[in-house]
Design a protein around this motif. Structure first.
Motif, PDB file in Angstrom:
ATOM      1  N   VAL B  31      69.351  12.937 -55.404  1.00 22.00           N
ATOM      2  CA  VAL B  31      69.530  11.467 -55.039  1.00 22.00           C
ATOM      3  C   VAL B  31      70.733  11.496 -53.698  1.00 22.00           C
ATOM      4  CG1 VAL B  31      70.678   9.709 -55.783  1.00 22.00           C
ATOM      5  CG2 VAL B  31      69.109  10.504 -57.474  1.00 22.00           C
ATOM      6  N   VAL B  32      71.629  12.229 -53.814  1.00 24.77           N
ATOM      7  CA  VAL B  32      72.515  12.353 -52.762  1.00 24.77           C
ATOM      8  C   VAL B  32      71.878  12.923 -51.603  1.00 24.77           C
ATOM      9  CG1 VAL B  32      74.663  13.384 -52.067  1.00 24.77           C
ATOM     10  CG2 VAL B  32      74.535  12.453 -54.374  1.00 24.77           C
ATOM     11  N   ILE B  33      71.016  13.830 -51.668  1.00 27.39           N
ATOM     12  CA  ILE B  33      70.420  14.289 -50.535  1.00 27.39           C
ATOM     13  C   ILE B  33      69.727  13.160 -49.840  1.00 27.39           C
ATOM     14  CG2 ILE B  33      68.455  15.552 -49.497  1.00 27.39           C
ATOM     15  CD1 ILE B  33      69.306  17.848 -51.573  1.00 27.39           C
ATOM     16  N   VAL B  34      69.019  12.456 -50.455  1.00 24.40           N
ATOM     17  CA  VAL B  34      68.054  11.237 -49.869  1.00 24.40           C
ATOM     18  C   VAL B  34      68.826  10.036 -49.477  1.00 24.40           C
ATOM     19  CG1 VAL B  34      66.366   9.375 -50.812  1.00 24.40           C
ATOM     20  CG2 VAL B  34      65.932  11.841 -51.261  1.00 24.40           C
ATOM     21  N   LEU B  35      69.730   9.789 -50.084  1.00 28.05           N
ATOM     22  CA  LEU B  35      70.964   8.717 -49.698  1.00 28.05           C
ATOM     23  C   LEU B  35      71.643   9.159 -48.379  1.00 28.05           C
ATOM     24  CD1 LEU B  35      72.452   7.028 -52.871  1.00 28.05           C
ATOM     25  CD2 LEU B  35      70.906   6.109 -51.291  1.00 28.05           C
ATOM     26  N   GLY B  36      71.702  10.496 -48.101  1.00 27.55           N
ATOM     27  CA  GLY B  36      72.258  10.752 -46.858  1.00 27.55           C
ATOM     28  C   GLY B  36      71.546  10.108 -45.689  1.00 27.55           C
ATOM     29  N   ALA B  37      70.449   9.996 -45.799  1.00 28.17           N
ATOM     30  CA  ALA B  37      69.749   9.399 -44.828  1.00 28.17           C
ATOM     31  C   ALA B  37      70.172   7.642 -44.267  1.00 28.17           C
ATOM     32  CB  ALA B  37      68.040   9.111 -44.959  1.00 28.17           C
ATOM     33  N   GLY B  38      70.896   7.153 -45.256  1.00 26.36           N
ATOM     34  CA  GLY B  38      71.157   5.737 -45.182  1.00 26.36           C
ATOM     35  C   GLY B  38      71.031   4.795 -46.440  1.00 26.36           C
ATOM     36  N   GLY B  90      81.043  10.047 -50.830  1.00 23.51           N
ATOM     37  CA  GLY B  90      79.900  10.607 -51.027  1.00 23.51           C
ATOM     38  C   GLY B  90      79.198  11.286 -49.994  1.00 23.51           C
ATOM     39  N   HIS B  91      79.713  11.026 -48.914  1.00 25.11           N
ATOM     40  CA  HIS B  91      79.232  11.818 -47.414  1.00 25.11           C
ATOM     41  C   HIS B  91      79.733  13.055 -47.642  1.00 25.11           C
ATOM     42  CE1 HIS B  91      76.403   9.405 -44.936  1.00 25.11           C
ATOM     43  NE2 HIS B  91      77.081   8.076 -45.535  1.00 25.11           N
ATOM     44  N   THR B  92      80.993  13.181 -48.008  1.00 24.03           N
ATOM     45  CA  THR B  92      81.467  14.525 -47.783  1.00 24.03           C
ATOM     46  C   THR B  92      80.865  15.670 -48.790  1.00 24.03           C
ATOM     47  OG1 THR B  92      83.260  14.029 -49.725  1.00 24.03           O
ATOM     48  CG2 THR B  92      83.596  13.588 -47.384  1.00 24.03           C
TER      49      THR B  92
END
Lengths: 122, 122
Positions: B31-38, B90-92
């Motif tokens: 989920v965090v990997i995917v949300l990294g896109a925005g 979350g970005h970190t």
DNA sequence: CCCATCGGTCACCGACCGTGACCAGCCCCT
DNA sequence: AGGGGCTGGTCACGGTCGGTGACCGATGGG
């Protein structure tokens, strides 16, 4: 070159997901972090990773061994002696897992504050 | 300087371990990997993280929200629209988790080979 | 003779994960 | 007016996984 493989953890059937499932696990992370310091006996590992039960430690180590990340050395002595060590592949995994552990340690104050804020207003 | 905190994930009672337990998890990682896109809607997230059930996605997102890693934006429309986005914190976390996902993708050939070798001789 | 040591295994239990059904609320189509 | 679709969930149910405490074999030491 590090080629862009055809593997994608987001794809349901991709084998890399089975690997991610194993390494994205708290016990795996702690065991690999500890083993980064070098070869270690079962009992020492158990003491270092506080709170892990022998059953779970055995299972975690066996899974890591199966995936080629950890090597197991058993000596036919009494009492028995068994040592575990990261393989070369295991060392490459140590870096990201260690980073994850450090993230948890460095950012726990912010996380705790966020939790408290969340819990008070709901 | 990044100060060496008093927190240690290997200590059983350390609060950083509760955080590690949450982030060292396959669904959280994806989920965090995917949300990294925005910023993304619930349904799109569900499609991107193939195979996740709505129940588990809801739970994962709520836990991340509670820990201050994800922000939730709900719009009172019909049909409903809900968007999720990584916070600065979350970005970190995205960096180490993305590294973990890439590790899985890049090293899966070696892992599969190790598994096969292990399984054939036992 | 009995206990300690070490690296486990075993039976049991509760928590968590995954599955399929179902929901509210308004829109559009017939 | 009625029926279906859209979205972001929730709920009841099972199976699998993690965690706990008891126990093991083989030998050395008291």
């Amino acid at each position: 070159m590090t080629q862009q493989a055809d593997f994608n953890v987001l794809t349901e059937t991709c084998p890399s997901r089975t690997s991610l499932s194993r390494i994205a696990n708290k016990w795996t992370a702690m065991v690999v972090i500890v083993l980064g310091a070098g070869r270690m006996r079962f009992g020492d590992l158990r003491a270092a990773v506080q709170g892990i039960s022998p059953k779970v430690l055995t299972g975690t180590l066996r899974d890591l061994e199966r995936d080629g990340l950890v090597a197991r050395y058993a000596y036919a002595e009494i009492p028995p002696r068994v040592e575990y060590e990261l393989t070369a592949l295991g060392h490459t995994l140590h870096t990201p897992l260690h980073a994850l552990g450090r993230w948890a340690e460095e950012n726990i104050p912010e996380v705790l504050a966020a939790r408290e804020a969340y819990d008070t207003l709901r």
